[in-house]
Design an enzyme around this catalytic site. Structure first.
Site, PDB file in Angstrom:
ATOM      1  CE1 TYR A  22      -3.761  -2.348   0.176  1.00  0.00           C
ATOM      2  CE2 TYR A  22      -2.612  -3.325   2.034  1.00  0.00           C
ATOM      3  CZ  TYR A  22      -3.605  -3.372   1.084  1.00  0.00           C
ATOM      4  OH  TYR A  22      -4.448  -4.447   1.037  1.00  0.00           O
ATOM      5  CG  HIS A  97      -9.648  -1.575  -5.088  1.00  0.00           C
ATOM      6  ND1 HIS A  97     -10.126  -1.795  -3.832  1.00  0.00           N
ATOM      7  CD2 HIS A  97     -10.681  -1.731  -5.939  1.00  0.00           C
ATOM      8  CE1 HIS A  97     -11.410  -2.097  -3.914  1.00  0.00           C
ATOM      9  NE2 HIS A  97     -11.772  -2.058  -5.180  1.00  0.00           N
TER      10      HIS A  97
END
Length: 148
Positions: A22, A97
């Site tokens: 991430y 995302h």
């Protein structure tokens, strides 16, 4: 244009949570940069780790905003209720995302929300949000209730 970015569970930990997947920047650090890139538009953000909080926010703004950028996190793959909320509102939603879902575990490759969204963007890290906002800017959707 009024655009809301909604972040779901665990996205409050961006920059600290699994940085290999991430990244190392928090959304709070990135958001002012996003606002600066689109100064003529009203960008706001909301984050909740609770499914009901996300649904309540969609209901609250889903008939008044020009667009919603939604990163539902893990609820993308599990929440029929959240998918139903996206389907129930009139404001267009772009699903985002950070990671490329197609390169992840099998269960992450299926979105219950996607069929109700204008489109999906994944795999570009925090830039996924910028791409979603840019889509809204390019499309110039009319405020719900005032479409020509």
């Amino acid at each position: 244009m009024d655009l809301l970015i909604i972040n779901g569970p665990n996205l409050n930990l961006l920059g600290r949570r699994e940085p290999g997947i991430y990244g190392t920047r928090s959304f709070e650090d990135f958001f002012p940069e996003l606002e600066a890139a689109f100064p003529e538009h009203a960008l706001t953000q909301f984050q909740s780790n609770h499914e009901g909080g996300l649904i309540d926010k969609l209901h609250e703004v889903g008939f008044t905003h020009h667009g919603i950028v939604l990163n539902a996190g893990g609820y993308t793959h599990t929440s029929v209720a959240l998918a139903d909320a996206v389907a129930a509102i009139a404001t267009p939603v772009v699903e985002v995302h950070l990671s490329n879902l197609h390169a992840r575990e099998d269960f992450r490759q299926r979105s219950l929300l996607g069929r109700h969204c204008a489109g999906s963007i994944s795999g570009f890290g925090l830039e996924s949000y910028r791409l979603a906002v840019q889509w809204f800017v390019n499309q110039q959707p009319k405020r719900v209730g005032f479409r020509v």
